[in-house]
Design an enzyme around this catalytic site. Structure first.
Site, PDB file in Angstrom:
ATOM      1  N   GLU A  77     -13.236 -14.421  17.395  1.00 19.35           N
ATOM      2  CA  GLU A  77     -12.588 -15.143  16.298  1.00 19.35           C
ATOM      3  C   GLU A  77     -11.434 -16.032  16.740  1.00 19.35           C
ATOM      4  OE1 GLU A  77     -11.853 -12.203  13.205  1.00 19.35           O
ATOM      5  OE2 GLU A  77     -11.063 -10.743  14.582  1.00 19.35           O
ATOM      6  N   ASP A  81     -11.125 -16.190  10.626  1.00 20.91           N
ATOM      7  CA  ASP A  81     -10.167 -16.333  11.720  1.00 20.91           C
ATOM      8  C   ASP A  81     -10.584 -17.436  12.683  1.00 20.91           C
ATOM      9  OD1 ASP A  81      -7.855 -14.641  11.489  1.00 20.91           O
ATOM     10  OD2 ASP A  81      -9.247 -12.961  11.508  1.00 20.91           O
ATOM     11  N   HIS A 117      -8.460  -5.060   7.483  1.00 18.97           N
ATOM     12  CA  HIS A 117      -7.882  -5.685   6.293  1.00 18.97           C
ATOM     13  C   HIS A 117      -8.200  -4.887   5.029  1.00 18.97           C
ATOM     14  CE1 HIS A 117      -6.608  -9.053   8.646  1.00 18.97           C
ATOM     15  NE2 HIS A 117      -7.830  -9.292   9.066  1.00 18.97           N
TER      16      HIS A 117
HETATM   17  C1  3PY Z   1     -13.023 -13.122   9.750  1.00 14.79           C
HETATM   18  O1  3PY Z   1     -13.795 -13.886   9.144  1.00 14.79           O
HETATM   19  O2  3PY Z   1     -12.067 -13.485  10.422  1.00 14.79           O
HETATM   20  C2  3PY Z   1     -13.260 -11.702   9.635  1.00 14.79           C
HETATM   21  O3  3PY Z   1     -12.603 -10.938  10.300  1.00 14.79           O
HETATM   22  C3  3PY Z   1     -14.302 -11.221   8.671  1.00 14.79           C
HETATM   23  O4  3PY Z   1     -13.725 -10.337   7.772  1.00 14.79           O
HETATM   24 MG    MG Z   2     -10.930 -11.790  11.234  1.00 20.94          MG
END
Ligand code: 3PY
Ligand code: MG
Length: 254
Positions: free
Chosen positions: A150, A176, A45
């Site tokens: 995530e 995420d 990102h």
């Molecule tokens: C998330 O929190 O999803 C991440 O990838 C941290 O940047």
């Molecule tokens: Mg993430």
């Protein structure tokens, strides 16, 4: 040297890492001159690209610190390149299955653990090694493959992902995770919906002698995650470092 971070974490030590999305190597270098233990260059990102990561790792090494690279989703070829450039570790987002974890480990580790191709362009220099055999013998243990957890699918496969040889640890993406566990209802790094999964990840990783890591965000949260048993915790992101630094100086001036 580039292997010191892995050595320290494997020995049970902690590290607090910076999170940098700015592609300018001088920004990464300035952050590396702070008390952070390592600098993460974010290609998922963040705005880092291949050239900025290549230069950024050298700039951060100039400040005496190791670099970690977060690659884009599924870009395991970039993970190998980051290691060749001298990164101490790679964070791979959205590792949801054993197959994802196996593919990531293959690009991170030399045989017999994986299938990383030979060519440690800058890595030997940054690891302080001038002999190919020495680098080959030390690289698998000296570099960190961190699989991001995530999604619900990743949580379902957590133990199996941790058991993949060549995966050194797991790294929770709390944003995420909240987004996927809530079925898209919200995104909130601090939401209680991730509390139980967060504790489960620490327990599963430590039971296997692997590293539990998490994106820590704000200082209070990052401290709480360290206290919970995470050995690798990120703190903040680079625009905040700059703005807060400015405000601190302006306030001090009065
Ligand atoms: C998330 O929190 O999803 C991440 O990838 C941290 O940047
Ligand atoms: Mg993430």
């Amino acid at each position: 040297d580039a292997f010191a971070l892995a050595t320290r974490l494997r020995a049970g030590g902690h590290a607090t890492i910076a999170w940098v999305g700015n592609p300018e190597p001088l920004v990464a270098e300035a952050i590396a001159r702070s008390a952070f233990d390592a600098v993460t260059l974010d290609m998922q990102h963040g705005l880092a690209d291949t050239a900025s990561v290549m230069r950024g790792i050298t700039a951060v090494a100039g400040a005496g610190k190791p670099s970690i690279v977060r690659v884009p989703v599924g870009d395991f070829a970039m993970a190998s390149r980051a290691l060749d450039f001298g990164a101490s570790g790679v964070i791979a987002p959205m590792i949801n299955t054993v197959a994802d974890a196996r593919a990531f480990a293959d690009f991170m580790k030399y045989p017999p653990l994986g299938r990383r191709s030979w060519g440690p362009t800058r890595a030997m220099t940054l690891a302080g090694v001038d002999d190919a055999q020495h680098y080959l013998k030390s690289a698998n243990a000296g570099t960190l493959a961190l699989a991001m957890i995530e999604t619900r699918e990743a949580l379902d496969n957590l133990e199996a992902i941790l058991d993949v040889e060549g995966i050194d640890g797991v790294f929770i993406g709390p944003s995420d995770l909240s987004l996927t566990l809530s079925g898209g209802a919200f995104v909130d790094q601090h939401h209680p919906i991730i509390d139980e999964p967060v504790r489960r990840v620490v327990a599963a990783a430590s039971a296997r002698g692997k590293i539990a890591a998490i994106f820590g965000g704000a200082p209070e949260r990052a401290r709480a995650m360290r206290d919970l048993g995470f050995r690798l915790v990120s703190l903040g992101i680079d625009p905040a470092y700059t703005t807060l630094g400015c405000d601190t100086m302006l306030k001090a001036m009065g």
